[in-house]
Write a protein that holds these residues in place. Structure first.
Motif, short mmCIF file in Angstrom:
data_model
loop_
_atom_site.label_atom_id
_atom_site.label_comp_id
_atom_site.label_asym_id
_atom_site.label_seq_id
_atom_site.Cartn_x
_atom_site.Cartn_y
_atom_site.Cartn_z
N LEU A 78 58.68 5.43 28.96
CA LEU A 78 58.29 6.26 30.11
C LEU A 78 59.41 6.19 31.13
O LEU A 78 59.51 5.23 31.90
N VAL A 79 60.27 7.19 31.13
CA VAL A 79 61.45 7.20 31.99
C VAL A 79 61.17 8.12 33.17
O VAL A 79 61.27 9.35 33.06
N MET A 80 60.81 7.51 34.29
CA MET A 80 60.48 8.29 35.48
C MET A 80 61.68 8.33 36.42
O MET A 80 62.23 7.30 36.80
N SER A 81 62.08 9.52 36.80
CA SER A 81 63.19 9.73 37.73
C SER A 81 62.61 10.31 39.01
O SER A 81 62.12 11.45 39.02
N GLY A 82 62.65 9.54 40.08
CA GLY A 82 62.08 9.99 41.34
C GLY A 82 63.02 10.91 42.09
O GLY A 82 64.23 10.78 42.02
N GLY A 83 62.44 11.84 42.83
CA GLY A 83 63.22 12.74 43.67
C GLY A 83 63.32 14.13 43.11
O GLY A 83 64.03 14.35 42.13
N THR A 84 62.60 15.08 43.72
CA THR A 84 62.69 16.49 43.33
C THR A 84 63.11 17.31 44.55
O THR A 84 62.46 18.29 44.91
N GLU A 85 64.21 16.88 45.15
CA GLU A 85 64.69 17.54 46.37
C GLU A 85 65.08 18.99 46.09
O GLU A 85 65.36 19.38 44.96
N GLY A 86 65.15 19.76 47.17
CA GLY A 86 65.50 21.17 47.02
C GLY A 86 64.41 21.90 46.26
O GLY A 86 63.23 21.71 46.49
N GLY A 87 64.82 22.73 45.30
CA GLY A 87 63.85 23.50 44.52
C GLY A 87 63.51 22.89 43.18
O GLY A 87 62.81 23.53 42.38
N MET A 88 63.98 21.65 42.91
CA MET A 88 63.69 21.04 41.61
C MET A 88 62.18 20.92 41.41
O MET A 88 61.46 20.46 42.30
N SER A 89 61.70 21.32 40.25
CA SER A 89 60.26 21.36 40.00
C SER A 89 59.80 20.11 39.25
O SER A 89 60.34 19.77 38.20
N PRO A 90 58.79 19.39 39.78
CA PRO A 90 58.27 18.22 39.07
C PRO A 90 57.72 18.60 37.70
O PRO A 90 56.99 19.60 37.57
N HIS A 91 58.04 17.79 36.70
CA HIS A 91 57.58 18.11 35.35
C HIS A 91 57.74 16.91 34.44
O HIS A 91 58.40 15.92 34.78
N TRP A 92 57.11 17.01 33.28
CA TRP A 92 57.24 16.02 32.21
C TRP A 92 58.02 16.64 31.06
O TRP A 92 57.88 17.83 30.77
N THR A 93 58.81 15.83 30.37
CA THR A 93 59.42 16.24 29.11
C THR A 93 58.95 15.25 28.06
O THR A 93 59.29 14.06 28.12
N VAL A 94 58.14 15.72 27.14
CA VAL A 94 57.51 14.86 26.12
C VAL A 94 58.29 14.99 24.82
O VAL A 94 58.48 16.09 24.29
N PHE A 95 58.74 13.85 24.31
CA PHE A 95 59.51 13.80 23.06
C PHE A 95 58.60 13.26 21.96
O PHE A 95 58.03 12.17 22.09
N GLU A 96 58.51 14.02 20.88
CA GLU A 96 57.60 13.70 19.79
C GLU A 96 58.35 13.78 18.47
O GLU A 96 59.27 14.58 18.31
N ARG A 97 57.97 12.95 17.54
CA ARG A 97 58.53 13.06 16.19
C ARG A 97 57.41 12.85 15.18
O ARG A 97 56.52 12.04 15.37
N ARG A 98 57.50 13.63 14.10
CA ARG A 98 56.49 13.56 13.05
C ARG A 98 57.17 13.59 11.69
O ARG A 98 58.28 14.07 11.54
N GLY A 99 56.46 13.09 10.70
CA GLY A 99 56.92 13.28 9.33
C GLY A 99 56.59 14.68 8.87
O GLY A 99 55.62 15.29 9.33
N THR A 100 57.42 15.24 8.00
CA THR A 100 57.22 16.61 7.54
C THR A 100 57.75 16.76 6.13
O THR A 100 58.66 16.03 5.70
N ASP A 101 57.16 17.69 5.40
CA ASP A 101 57.67 18.04 4.07
C ASP A 101 58.73 19.13 4.16
O ASP A 101 59.29 19.54 3.14
N GLU A 102 58.98 19.61 5.38
CA GLU A 102 59.97 20.66 5.58
C GLU A 102 61.36 20.17 5.19
O GLU A 102 61.74 19.03 5.50
N ALA A 103 62.12 21.01 4.52
CA ALA A 103 63.47 20.62 4.12
C ALA A 103 64.38 20.63 5.34
O ALA A 103 64.33 21.54 6.16
N PRO A 104 65.22 19.60 5.48
CA PRO A 104 66.16 19.59 6.61
C PRO A 104 67.20 20.67 6.45
O PRO A 104 67.51 21.09 5.32
N PRO A 105 67.75 21.17 7.55
CA PRO A 105 68.74 22.24 7.46
C PRO A 105 70.06 21.78 6.86
O PRO A 105 70.88 22.59 6.46
#
Length: 371
Positions: A78-105
């Protein structure tokens, strides 16, 4: 089984507003079992006493524990960066990984698909903060996170996000009671020293700087030493380091790709434009609405140059006794990048000691593959 990365950018109405993540879980867009990290831009001053970061961390941790065990929730960075000065919009960026049968590129112009690795270091002794011992601890952690992502070549790493600790008067007192010395008694300065040592640890792990080039006296002093892929944010809410490595791998599947750039100063958007073009954007001017739909996340560092100038013109960010220079820099860089991409939901972290050249900073672009 092949792994696939997903990244979700979700607006936040307040540091404890996890409703958007909860809705994505309920809709099946996010599998909570696959969450490996959450980056947050939270409103607050971003300084030592910015408890909005801890509030956000607590809120996210409680939310995660509704979907997984306490141990599994603790493993999520959980990497929280404080400070949304100016017009920066508060938000979350969620990183997820799953197993898949999809072939890698497979191998391609960007080495395949987005790959994500993470780790947490041991607790950092307070006397080691801002010194070569912290550099070495972080370097080992970055290597561990690369291994977690299955990335063997440092050239395939495009961004390393670190949350590092800081000193408080209580922590300083604990160290001194043991007969230890601390690098500074200035708690605000300790934030920069911790970021600086962490960034140099990234540089060592990625082969950008030789370990023999670094000594205690060069940390937060010799600005010719820097990493083009380190992003370090310090906070009161932890005692160890949370490390997230973002790179590419031909063994990973999915539509997401990543590239990075290094801004030479706070208005140097052309390297970022070049990175966008490498990812298939036209980027002839501000991104069109259609192009913005492909832009998943924009991560950046910001720093007030220590010579007090930007392209020969004086700035006053370091002279303001009321507002920390990191707050000015965040707003300034977010505005420059927002003008390029057409929105301000951008993760800009202030304080770029050894993270890019003095006054500049690294930028990572995560996008869906063209087509």
């Amino acid at each position: 089984m092949t792994r696939r990365a997903s990244v979700h950018r979700i607006a936040a109405a307040a540091p404890d507003d996890v409703s958007g993540i909860e809705a994505a879980i309920a809709d099946g867009r996010i599998d909570p079992a696959g969450i490996v990290a959450i980056f947050g831009k939270t409103e607050g001053n971003g300084c030592v006493n910015d408890f909005a970061r801890g509030f956000a961390t607590q809120s996210l941790g409680l939310m995660l524990q509704r979907h997984m065990s306490a141990a599994e929730a603790h493993a999520v960075c959980l990497v929280m960066s404080g400070g949304t000065e100016g017009g920066m919009s508060p938000h979350w960026t969620v990183f997820e990984r799953r197993g898949t049968d999809e072939a890698p590129p497979g191998a391609g112009p960007h080495g395949g698909a987005l790959a994500i690795g993470r780790t947490r270091t041991p607790v950092l002794p307070f006397g080691d903060l801002g010194r070569v011992a912290e550099v070495d601890m972080v370097a080992d952690g970055v290597r561990a996170a690369m291994a977690d992502a299955g990335i063997t070549d440092p050239a395939d790493v495009h961004f390393v996000q670190i949350k590092c600790p800081l000193l408080t008067l209580q922590r300083i007192g604990e160290a001194e009671a043991k007969g230890e010395t601390v690098v500074t008694r200035d708690t605000l300065k300790s934030m920069g020293l911790s970021r600086a040592a962490s960034a140099l640890g990234v540089a060592v792990a990625l082969g950008e700087i030789g370990r023999d080039q670094i000594s205690d006296d060069k940390i937060a002093a010799n600005w010719s030493l820097w990493s083009g892929r380190a992003s370090c944010s310090s906070g009161i809410e932890l005692l160890d380091h949370e490390i997230v490595v973002l790179g590419t791998s031909p063994a990973w599947a999915g539509p997401l790709v990543i590239d990075h750039a290094v801004m030479a100063d706070g208005i140097d958007v052309e390297p970022v434009r070049a990175a966008l073009r490498r990812l298939g954007f036209a980027a002839d001017g501000q991104l069109s609405p259609a192009e913005r739909g492909r832009l998943v996340a924009l991560l950046s560092k910001a720093e007030a140059s220590h010579d007090g100038k930007i392209r020969g013109h004086r700035h006053t960010m370091l002279d303001d006794s009321d507002i920390s220079a990191t707050r000015h820099a965040r707003a300034f860089v977010c505005g420059a990048l927002a003008g390029l991409v057409g929105h301000a939901e951008i993760y800009v972290s202030g304080g770029a000691e050894h993270q890019g050249p003095d006054g500049g900073g690294p930028v990572a672009v995560i996008a869906t593959r063209p087509g």
